[in-house]
Write a protein that holds these residues in place. Sequence first.
Motif, PDB file in Angstrom:
ATOM      1  N   LYS A 412     -15.305   2.588  12.268  1.00 42.31           N
ATOM      2  CA  LYS A 412     -15.764   1.761  11.151  1.00 42.31           C
ATOM      3  C   LYS A 412     -16.231   0.386  11.631  1.00 42.31           C
ATOM      4  CE  LYS A 412     -11.090   0.188   9.787  1.00 42.31           C
ATOM      5  NZ  LYS A 412     -10.026   0.340   8.750  1.00 42.31           N
ATOM      6  N   ARG A 413     -15.680  -0.100  12.724  1.00 41.65           N
ATOM      7  CA  ARG A 413     -16.146  -1.373  13.266  1.00 41.65           C
ATOM      8  C   ARG A 413     -17.461  -1.193  14.021  1.00 41.65           C
ATOM      9  NH1 ARG A 413     -10.548  -1.482  13.157  1.00 41.65           N
ATOM     10  NH2 ARG A 413      -9.635  -3.437  12.377  1.00 41.65           N
ATOM     11  N   TYR A 414     -17.593  -0.086  14.704  1.00 39.50           N
ATOM     12  CA  TYR A 414     -18.818   0.177  15.453  1.00 39.50           C
ATOM     13  C   TYR A 414     -20.009   0.352  14.508  1.00 39.50           C
ATOM     14  CZ  TYR A 414     -21.997   2.396  18.801  1.00 39.50           C
ATOM     15  OH  TYR A 414     -23.078   2.704  19.592  1.00 39.50           O
ATOM     16  N   PHE A 415     -19.811   1.121  13.446  1.00 39.56           N
ATOM     17  CA  PHE A 415     -20.897   1.373  12.497  1.00 39.56           C
ATOM     18  C   PHE A 415     -20.961   0.333  11.387  1.00 39.56           C
ATOM     19  CE2 PHE A 415     -20.261   5.645  14.321  1.00 39.56           C
ATOM     20  CZ  PHE A 415     -21.561   5.934  14.697  1.00 39.56           C
ATOM     21  N   ASN A 416     -20.011  -0.609  11.412  1.00 38.50           N
ATOM     22  CA  ASN A 416     -19.975  -1.710  10.450  1.00 38.50           C
ATOM     23  C   ASN A 416     -19.821  -1.220   9.018  1.00 38.50           C
ATOM     24  OD1 ASN A 416     -19.925  -4.514   9.995  1.00 38.50           O
ATOM     25  ND2 ASN A 416     -22.089  -4.538   9.423  1.00 38.50           N
ATOM     26  N   THR A 417     -19.210  -0.075   8.847  1.00 38.01           N
ATOM     27  CA  THR A 417     -18.884   0.458   7.525  1.00 38.01           C
ATOM     28  C   THR A 417     -17.860   1.571   7.689  1.00 38.01           C
ATOM     29  OG1 THR A 417     -19.734   1.498   5.502  1.00 38.01           O
ATOM     30  CG2 THR A 417     -20.784   2.137   7.575  1.00 38.01           C
ATOM     31  N   ASP A 418     -17.021   1.729   6.685  1.00 35.53           N
ATOM     32  CA  ASP A 418     -16.050   2.819   6.689  1.00 35.53           C
ATOM     33  C   ASP A 418     -16.607   4.045   5.973  1.00 35.53           C
ATOM     34  OD1 ASP A 418     -13.643   4.128   7.138  1.00 35.53           O
ATOM     35  OD2 ASP A 418     -12.658   3.279   5.382  1.00 35.53           O
ATOM     36  N   ASN A 419     -17.608   3.838   5.158  1.00 35.59           N
ATOM     37  CA  ASN A 419     -18.061   4.881   4.239  1.00 35.59           C
ATOM     38  C   ASN A 419     -19.276   5.625   4.777  1.00 35.59           C
ATOM     39  OD1 ASN A 419     -16.059   4.172   2.272  1.00 35.59           O
ATOM     40  ND2 ASN A 419     -17.299   2.383   1.770  1.00 35.59           N
ATOM     41  N   ILE A 420     -19.019   6.578   5.643  1.00 37.42           N
ATOM     42  CA  ILE A 420     -20.033   7.471   6.189  1.00 37.42           C
ATOM     43  C   ILE A 420     -19.559   8.900   5.956  1.00 37.42           C
ATOM     44  CG2 ILE A 420     -21.097   8.317   8.315  1.00 37.42           C
ATOM     45  CD1 ILE A 420     -21.175   5.491   9.344  1.00 37.42           C
ATOM     46  N   ALA A 421     -20.423   9.757   5.455  1.00 40.70           N
ATOM     47  CA  ALA A 421     -20.077  11.153   5.204  1.00 40.70           C
ATOM     48  C   ALA A 421     -20.367  11.987   6.454  1.00 40.70           C
ATOM     49  CB  ALA A 421     -20.864  11.691   4.017  1.00 40.70           C
ATOM     50  N   TYR A 422     -19.467  12.913   6.785  1.00 40.56           N
ATOM     51  CA  TYR A 422     -19.620  13.712   7.996  1.00 40.56           C
ATOM     52  C   TYR A 422     -18.685  14.910   7.927  1.00 40.56           C
ATOM     53  CZ  TYR A 422     -15.418  11.039   8.982  1.00 40.56           C
ATOM     54  OH  TYR A 422     -14.178  10.467   8.881  1.00 40.56           O
ATOM     55  N   ASP A 423     -18.927  15.885   8.787  1.00 42.45           N
ATOM     56  CA  ASP A 423     -18.068  17.050   8.926  1.00 42.45           C
ATOM     57  C   ASP A 423     -17.374  17.001  10.281  1.00 42.45           C
ATOM     58  OD1 ASP A 423     -18.806  18.103   6.465  1.00 42.45           O
ATOM     59  OD2 ASP A 423     -20.455  19.261   7.321  1.00 42.45           O
ATOM     60  N   LEU A 424     -16.109  17.420  10.315  1.00 43.12           N
ATOM     61  CA  LEU A 424     -15.362  17.528  11.555  1.00 43.12           C
ATOM     62  C   LEU A 424     -14.872  18.963  11.730  1.00 43.12           C
ATOM     63  CD1 LEU A 424     -13.134  14.293  11.556  1.00 43.12           C
ATOM     64  CD2 LEU A 424     -15.409  14.628  12.555  1.00 43.12           C
ATOM     65  N   THR A 425     -14.664  19.344  12.975  1.00 44.62           N
ATOM     66  CA  THR A 425     -14.173  20.683  13.278  1.00 44.62           C
ATOM     67  C   THR A 425     -12.857  20.588  14.052  1.00 44.62           C
ATOM     68  OG1 THR A 425     -15.402  20.776  15.364  1.00 44.62           O
ATOM     69  CG2 THR A 425     -16.513  21.590  13.384  1.00 44.62           C
ATOM     70  N   THR A 426     -12.202  21.725  14.229  1.00 49.02           N
ATOM     71  CA  THR A 426     -10.967  21.810  15.008  1.00 49.02           C
ATOM     72  C   THR A 426     -11.032  23.040  15.894  1.00 49.02           C
ATOM     73  OG1 THR A 426      -8.550  21.919  14.895  1.00 49.02           O
ATOM     74  CG2 THR A 426      -9.772  23.180  13.248  1.00 49.02           C
ATOM     75  N   ASP A 427     -10.258  23.023  16.992  1.00 52.48           N
ATOM     76  CA  ASP A 427     -10.163  24.233  17.817  1.00 52.48           C
ATOM     77  C   ASP A 427      -8.761  24.827  17.795  1.00 52.48           C
ATOM     78  OD1 ASP A 427      -8.669  22.628  19.533  1.00 52.48           O
ATOM     79  OD2 ASP A 427      -9.735  23.245  21.341  1.00 52.48           O
TER      80      ASP A 427
END
Length: 485
Positions: A412-427
């Motif tokens: 959130k500091r790198y992109f300067n926002t906390d509110n970004i939509a995305y998908d994550l996966t697991t193994d």
Amino acid sequence: MPENVRTTRTRSTIWRRTLAAGVVLAATGSILAASPQRAEAALPTQSIADPVHYWNDVLQGVFRQVQGGPVPMARAAAMMNGAIYDAESSYQAKWKGQMTSAAYIHAAPYAGWVEGPDEEERVIGRTAYNILLNLYGVNRPNKNAPDFTPYLDKRFKERFGTEPTSGDLLDITIVSGMVNQMMNARAGDGSEDNSSYSGESPRPGAWRATSYPDMVDSKCASDGNAVNPVWGQVKPFSLSSGSQFRPTTLAQFGTYEDLVASPEYKAQVAAVRNAGAAAPTAATPVINRTADQYNAAWFWANDNDGTYKPPGHMIQATREVSKARGLSTYANAKLFALVSIALADTGIAVRDAKFSTTIDLWRPVSAIREGGLDPQWKPLLKNNDGVNVNPCFPAYVSGHASFGAAWAGIMKRYFNTDNIAYDLTTDDPQAPVKTRHFTSFSAAAKEDADSRIWLGVHFPWDATDGLILGDKVAAQVFSTKLRTL
């Protein structure tokens, strides 16, 4: 060649090839300028286009094969990605005219008149390969540990089409410097201390191995099996010490006796008892856990050998967000370095909280069974053999929660926002759902933290204080390392 950079060719052989390519040498024999020797005709493996992504994929491949705790893995990620970032910064300074962010250790333009073919790829790949060789390959410090040189060589050849021992002028001009400065910076950092744990069990509240007759865990048969008990004293990458942001919730109780007698503790036990049970029992007939919480619990698990463990999960999450956002190689090098440094320091800080404080908190199964509440209660978490188990170290604070918060704090500091939509996966092979959608970085970290309660291996305050700890580490790392110039 410098001892930390692998090659089977002698220095004189490389220099003869270099002279034939038209390298200009000073009278002292040092390189003034060169047209770098190309080490490959093409890059055969392009399914992972970005070299930062590729070498983190190689690292995760090691994580899936190596046994042990997540904290040494986080250190390895910080070393590899920190070295990659400094190598990429040197490339940017040499051929692109500027570095937009400060180096982690040191970066500088290197010798050469004309940029060589695939030079950015070679600078990153050869640096990453040699760091991993020093951590997990032929140069690994613990010769009793498995040697992953064949795996690393295979992945190198898949990427470049040549053997890593073929030699490259870049090994002399830049790679060796990046590898050696990282290895030297981490030498003697305390990571090779293999001291075992001697705890305070059987005192109620004190952590003890949780291998019960109906939960036989060969990897946690005794207190001495505790994983990485002295890693709280390892030298951090950014923090002043592992105790810099030490949580204080348990310290207010002072003693184990005061802790287990407190209403706060009893509320914590009740919360995990009803949400984290593997199955109903006569004494605990109702489980307050939804189907989605069950799915989330296993999505974030990655506890067992064969998975990439929590640090690898956070690296994978970084890659998935990065790919969706279309980051450049330079931007990726910085982001992965920041995330990895934060994960490494968080792991050290978590081990400090677990082992170096007044109370080494026992796991919920011990509190519930040995506290006389339910002798049949088991946590949801299982190992690869289907046996209900617990991570083999104290509960407070949660490593998963802390790692997740450190990741979210950097993102959130790198992109300067906390509110970004995305998908994550697991193994994790036991996860019923392999992909989950999030609309903020904090939401993923919170679910990661809560998942440990739903798995039955942590109390709520382990998760809450872990989230606070991880974000404090992220803030420290982001404000002091790789700062924008």
